[in-house]
Design a protein around this motif. Structure first.
Motif, PDB file in Angstrom:
ATOM      1  N   GLN A 102       0.827  -1.207   0.000  1.00  0.00           N
ATOM      2  CA  GLN A 102       0.000   0.000   0.000  1.00  0.00           C
ATOM      3  C   GLN A 102       0.862   1.257   0.000  1.00  0.00           C
ATOM      4  OE1 GLN A 102      -2.450  -0.796   3.418  1.00  0.00           O
ATOM      5  NE2 GLN A 102      -3.994  -1.896   2.233  1.00  0.00           N
ATOM      6  N   ALA A 103       1.972   1.226   0.736  1.00  0.00           N
ATOM      7  CA  ALA A 103       2.884   2.367   0.740  1.00  0.00           C
ATOM      8  C   ALA A 103       3.558   2.536  -0.615  1.00  0.00           C
ATOM      9  CB  ALA A 103       3.923   2.199   1.846  1.00  0.00           C
ATOM     10  N   LEU A 104       3.990   1.443  -1.217  1.00  0.00           N
ATOM     11  CA  LEU A 104       4.624   1.524  -2.537  1.00  0.00           C
ATOM     12  C   LEU A 104       3.651   2.039  -3.586  1.00  0.00           C
ATOM     13  CD1 LEU A 104       6.644  -1.810  -2.439  1.00  0.00           C
ATOM     14  CD2 LEU A 104       7.642   0.481  -2.652  1.00  0.00           C
ATOM     15  N   ASP A 105       2.432   1.517  -3.584  1.00  0.00           N
ATOM     16  CA  ASP A 105       1.433   1.939  -4.566  1.00  0.00           C
ATOM     17  C   ASP A 105       1.171   3.441  -4.482  1.00  0.00           C
ATOM     18  OD1 ASP A 105       0.986  -0.526  -5.768  1.00  0.00           O
ATOM     19  OD2 ASP A 105      -0.643  -1.066  -4.414  1.00  0.00           O
ATOM     20  N   ALA A 106       1.069   3.951  -3.263  1.00  0.00           N
ATOM     21  CA  ALA A 106       0.691   5.356  -3.079  1.00  0.00           C
ATOM     22  C   ALA A 106       1.869   6.310  -3.231  1.00  0.00           C
ATOM     23  CB  ALA A 106       0.053   5.541  -1.701  1.00  0.00           C
ATOM     24  N   LEU A 107       3.070   5.874  -2.855  1.00  0.00           N
ATOM     25  CA  LEU A 107       4.181   6.813  -2.712  1.00  0.00           C
ATOM     26  C   LEU A 107       5.258   6.701  -3.781  1.00  0.00           C
ATOM     27  CD1 LEU A 107       4.679   6.535   1.168  1.00  0.00           C
ATOM     28  CD2 LEU A 107       3.353   8.252  -0.087  1.00  0.00           C
ATOM     29  N   TYR A 108       5.530   5.492  -4.282  1.00  0.00           N
ATOM     30  CA  TYR A 108       6.661   5.351  -5.201  1.00  0.00           C
ATOM     31  C   TYR A 108       6.507   6.206  -6.467  1.00  0.00           C
ATOM     32  CZ  TYR A 108      10.836   3.296  -7.196  1.00  0.00           C
ATOM     33  OH  TYR A 108      12.109   3.123  -7.713  1.00  0.00           O
TER      34      TYR A 108
END
Length: 281
Positions: free
Chosen positions: A224-230
């Protein structure tokens, strides 16, 4: 090394040693503290019960354990009172990444997802202070309620995980905010994002990132962090995964995301636990 650089290095060295408890060799084991809360071992359950009972009378029960500098260097032990458990090598990694960002003028803010007592974020803010950077923000993203129960139906890699039972991982927002204040590093460049990542990160008003540090342990939290932030990470920016070696599901989430998006940058080991890569420029 000029005077300004020398002063910055001395300040940051002192700051990181304080944040991880290396400065005062913090290695007490406190009954009812982080090492016993929510643990399944019957001895730790008993110790936790005794500690909580003593706490009702404002009594703390602790026993001394030998301090092992090598464990604290690699972040392989769990300090009772310090505000970070990541160890000195992973702190140095943060420092090195921010130096590269500042020297290379990589645009964007800094974020950690999963902050515990806030130590790594406090160190990020201290680095910006040391560089005289008044433009970047440090985003402090956490539920401040510990980890969510595994959603094995949507994220099978998390099946059987019990991080949500470890109450020592649950630290309230006010405690983390106070820890920033204790170090004189709480100001308008620090922004708290309270809630589960699936709710907060996709809509967070973050325009651009130069550094993202992920410490969510679960596959769900990591992906979820990768999807939103990367997609917001600038070329030349850094993606750090705190538990790359120790938590298989976090590593799997990274491999899946990198494969899906064709990311081939080299993954670099930090200390046998954490790892990072730099987004191609």
């Amino acid at each position: 090394m000029d005077t300004a650089t020398d002063t910055r290095e001395l300040y940051l060295d002192l700051l990181k040693r304080s944040l991880v408890g290396a400065l005062d060799e913090d290695n007490d084991s406190i009954l009812g503290g982080v090492r016993t809360q929510g643990m399944r071992d019957w001895r730790k359950k008993l110790a936790n019960h005794a500690g909580r009972l003593a706490g009702r009378f404002d009594i703390e029960i602790a026993y001394k354990k030998p301090y092992d500098a090598s464990l604290r260097e690699a972040g392989r032990d769990w300090p009772s009172r310090a505000v970070s458990m990541v160890g000195l090598k992973r702190m140095q990694n943060i420092q090195d990444c921010i130096e590269a960002i500042e020297v290379g003028q990589v645009p964007g803010d800094l974020i950690e997802t999963g902050v515990w007592r806030g130590g790594a974020c406090i160190f990020m803010r201290g680095n910006l202070k040391a560089w005289g950077d008044t433009t970047r923000k440090v985003w402090v993203a956490d539920s401040f309620e510990g980890l969510p129960e595994p959603n094995a139906s949507d994220f099978p890699a998390d099946a059987g995980q019990v991080f949500h039972e470890q109450k020592g991982l649950s630290v309230g927002e006010q405690i983390v905010r106070h820890n920033f204040e204790r170090y004189g590093l709480y100001d308008d460049q620090v922004v708290f994002l309270k809630g589960w990542f699936k709710d907060t990160l996709p809509t967070a008003p973050i325009e651009q990132l130069a550094l993202m540090r992920l410490d969510g342990d679960l596959y769900e939290s990591t992906i979820q962090a990768l999807d939103a932030l990367y997609p917001k990470l600038s070329p030349g920016g850094f993606c750090i995964i705190d538990d790359w070696i120790l938590v298989d599901q976090a590593q799997q989430a990274c491999h899946d995301y990198r494969k899906q998006h064709g990311i081939t940058e080299e993954i670099i080991d930090i200390d046998g636990t954490g790892a990072y890569w730099r987004k191609a420029s």
